[in-house]
Design an enzyme around this catalytic site. Sequence first.
Site, PDB file in Angstrom:
ATOM      1  N   ARG A  44       0.840  -1.186   0.000  1.00  0.00           N
ATOM      2  CA  ARG A  44       0.000   0.000   0.000  1.00  0.00           C
ATOM      3  C   ARG A  44       0.883   1.246   0.000  1.00  0.00           C
ATOM      4  O   ARG A  44       2.028   1.199   0.428  1.00  0.00           O
ATOM      5  CB  ARG A  44      -0.901   0.030   1.231  1.00  0.00           C
ATOM      6  CG  ARG A  44      -1.829  -1.150   1.343  1.00  0.00           C
ATOM      7  CD  ARG A  44      -2.729  -1.015   2.554  1.00  0.00           C
ATOM      8  NE  ARG A  44      -2.016  -1.114   3.825  1.00  0.00           N
ATOM      9  CZ  ARG A  44      -2.573  -0.905   5.014  1.00  0.00           C
ATOM     10  NH1 ARG A  44      -3.834  -0.562   5.105  1.00  0.00           N
ATOM     11  NH2 ARG A  44      -1.864  -1.020   6.117  1.00  0.00           N
TER      12      ARG A  44
ATOM     13  N   GLU B 231      -4.834   5.857   5.377  1.00  0.00           N
ATOM     14  CA  GLU B 231      -3.628   5.861   6.206  1.00  0.00           C
ATOM     15  C   GLU B 231      -2.392   6.348   5.447  1.00  0.00           C
ATOM     16  O   GLU B 231      -1.417   5.612   5.249  1.00  0.00           O
ATOM     17  CB  GLU B 231      -3.383   4.471   6.792  1.00  0.00           C
ATOM     18  CG  GLU B 231      -4.455   4.028   7.764  1.00  0.00           C
ATOM     19  CD  GLU B 231      -4.206   2.677   8.396  1.00  0.00           C
ATOM     20  OE1 GLU B 231      -4.869   2.337   9.382  1.00  0.00           O
ATOM     21  OE2 GLU B 231      -3.329   1.934   7.885  1.00  0.00           O
TER      22      GLU B 231
ATOM     23  N   CYS C 203      10.554  14.198  -6.559  1.00  0.00           N
ATOM     24  CA  CYS C 203      10.517  14.648  -5.163  1.00  0.00           C
ATOM     25  C   CYS C 203      11.757  15.463  -4.807  1.00  0.00           C
ATOM     26  O   CYS C 203      11.672  16.408  -4.016  1.00  0.00           O
ATOM     27  CB  CYS C 203      10.371  13.447  -4.238  1.00  0.00           C
ATOM     28  SG  CYS C 203       8.751  12.648  -4.372  1.00  0.00           S
TER      29      CYS C 203
ATOM     30  N   GLU D 168     -11.427   3.289  12.261  1.00  0.00           N
ATOM     31  CA  GLU D 168     -11.088   1.869  12.315  1.00  0.00           C
ATOM     32  C   GLU D 168     -10.731   1.474  13.745  1.00  0.00           C
ATOM     33  O   GLU D 168     -10.060   2.213  14.469  1.00  0.00           O
ATOM     34  CB  GLU D 168      -9.893   1.534  11.411  1.00  0.00           C
ATOM     35  CG  GLU D 168     -10.171   1.562   9.932  1.00  0.00           C
ATOM     36  CD  GLU D 168      -8.963   1.107   9.120  1.00  0.00           C
ATOM     37  OE1 GLU D 168      -8.122   0.342   9.667  1.00  0.00           O
ATOM     38  OE2 GLU D 168      -8.846   1.512   7.954  1.00  0.00           O
TER      39      GLU D 168
ATOM     40  N   PHE E 181      -6.792 -13.233   8.839  1.00  0.00           N
ATOM     41  CA  PHE E 181      -7.047 -13.584  10.234  1.00  0.00           C
ATOM     42  C   PHE E 181      -7.236 -12.349  11.118  1.00  0.00           C
ATOM     43  O   PHE E 181      -7.301 -12.471  12.339  1.00  0.00           O
ATOM     44  CB  PHE E 181      -5.910 -14.458  10.787  1.00  0.00           C
ATOM     45  CG  PHE E 181      -5.793 -15.787  10.078  1.00  0.00           C
ATOM     46  CD1 PHE E 181      -6.880 -16.641   9.984  1.00  0.00           C
ATOM     47  CD2 PHE E 181      -4.597 -16.170   9.489  1.00  0.00           C
ATOM     48  CE1 PHE E 181      -6.780 -17.854   9.333  1.00  0.00           C
ATOM     49  CE2 PHE E 181      -4.491 -17.392   8.822  1.00  0.00           C
ATOM     50  CZ  PHE E 181      -5.587 -18.230   8.749  1.00  0.00           C
TER      51      PHE E 181
END
Length: 685
Positions: A119, A158, A168, A313, A363
Amino acid sequence: MTTKFAPISDKLTVLMHGADYNPDQWLHDPKVLEEDIRLMKLAGCNVMAVGIFSWAAFEPTEGNFTFEWMDKVLDSFAANGIYAWLATPSGARPAWMSAKYPEVLRTEANRVRNLHGMRHNHCNTSPVYREKTAIINGKLAERYGNHPAVLGWHISNEFGGDCHCDYCQEAFRQWLQKKYGSLDALNSAWWTTFWAHTYTDWSQVESPAPHGENMVHGHNLDWRRFVTDQTVDFCRHEIESVRGVNPSLPATTNMHMIEGLDYRKFAEVLDVISWDAYPTWHEQVDDSQLGASVAFYHDLYRSLKHKPFLLMESTPSLTNWQPVSKLKQPGMHQLSSLQAIAHGSDSVQYFQWRKSRGSSEKFHGAVVDHVGHEHTRVFQDVATLGQTMKDISDVVGTVTPSQTAILFDWDNRWAIKDSQGPRNMGIKYEETVYAHHRALWEQGVATDIIGSEQDFAGYKLIVAPMLYLCREETGRKLEQFVEQGGTLVATYWSGVVDEHDLCHLGGFPGPLRKTLGIWAEEIEGLYDHDRNGVALAEGNALGLQGEFESGEICELIHAEAAEVLGTYTGSFYAGRPALTLNRFGQGRAYHMATRLKDDFLGAFYKRIVDEAGVARAIDTELPAGVTAQVRTDGETEFVFLMNFSGAEQQVELDARGYRDMESGEPAEQSVALPVNGIRLLTRQA
């Protein structure tokens, strides 16, 4: 003062209860959506965050958009009274994009570009990535901006990390040129004469690197500031790309990793603050220290905009990524969820609604387990909470009044952790802040967590633990605060450097020296096995007696204008000042020259709260591990009594006429709190 805000969305004027929902993982089985709707209603869930990592489902190949599955999800929501935070999917780009446009992938500090995966593995500066996010976001806005089920935008997920690619690097140089104007000014601010690192051309400036420059502290600090600004700018870009169709939809982004980004900057572009909380409950029998630290973060995120926030969350049971994944013991789901509401949240939401069948989070806890039905302990916990939240929705929009604040600046935190000395084995900045906050939390004292640029007016007490990076302007503001009658508590390792991480000259604590009435000549780091102590002076102004152990940090100070309340008991500086009070103007400024433990902080802050006239949630002695928090609309006060002690407790209420928040019946004078228990009460304001 505002005592009640409008609901975050006029579509859903009760407390929000829901989860991250990933129907794109279940498109092969249409019956799952139908069953999920049934279960959502059964659990008392009224909102879902959808589409967070759905870019590949929305755009499986470049320019080929497939929204029909989301049409069905949102239409089903609307038909069943369920709402959606619709996400922009930029947190994870599709594989076709990484393959065709490798420039969108993030480059690490070692200057190596990442492969596709994970991510936030993207460059926030990349023109291609910004173009592609604007396209997908614009199409989502056009299709769903006025959908009856959509109540707001969930921007990405997030945010975190940094990129060191050529785009950058150039953006960093432009940021520095705008800030400093000239290379001479930059060289002065970064003290580049050290090790002959003076820059003579802007092209020589690069981001910190493990195989290059990483020891110039002003450089490191500015890079972190730049990364925040660049990430905020990308977030702004995303908001602008969805805002045009329906400007009334609020925008939020879920915050989680405080290490790399200054979240106060995000408050400028977001309509509502939201964050993700994953405490490791039950590491100890007594959860009070952890409960207090979670409360600190609720207070922090509430204070970003000084209005209700969202718990976007949390886990309804356990995680799968922490060192040990423990189940929530009976009562903890209710307690930990309502703790968020007590501290100002208008929602309790989870990751995740339904457990994934595969991959890294299969899980991780969820409302719906792999078994697929409601007959589980976790589902029943969620449903019970859902009913409670329905019963107490009068708290929506109410404020959390606070007369106390803790100063917590991101750049101070970064600078402390980058500093070399006095204790490189652990300066423990966060732990210090938590300890001071916890001493107030234990008394039921509401506390805002503010930045030095924020307004100090309205507070009676400000605590500034380890204000190492202290601007001249901050020093003047604190001086004025005390002079006008406020109480300031400061500690060792304060007033040491300015905003460029350059040491203040003329004696520490720099801009705080006049206010505190001391000169800090030296500071000593102690080994873990070293001990010192503080002996309180007879008849001192606080009325405290005895000796208290200290360790880790000892500052050798001179009392200039301050009176000495306590002195060191050990080492060659025994008898020298360790705790001082400076009566300055109409106020008072206290200084702790050494790290003191919870026993001292508890006793100290009880006296300070009384002396400063700070209100407690309940005017009673709370048992250890029990705390109280208040929200109010100006007429009714909503009181949350919470037991994190790991044992049964009894609380004697004061005589203010309490009622049960859910039933409305008069409350008994003595309230019993079971293990992990919480009691919801009301009283007149």
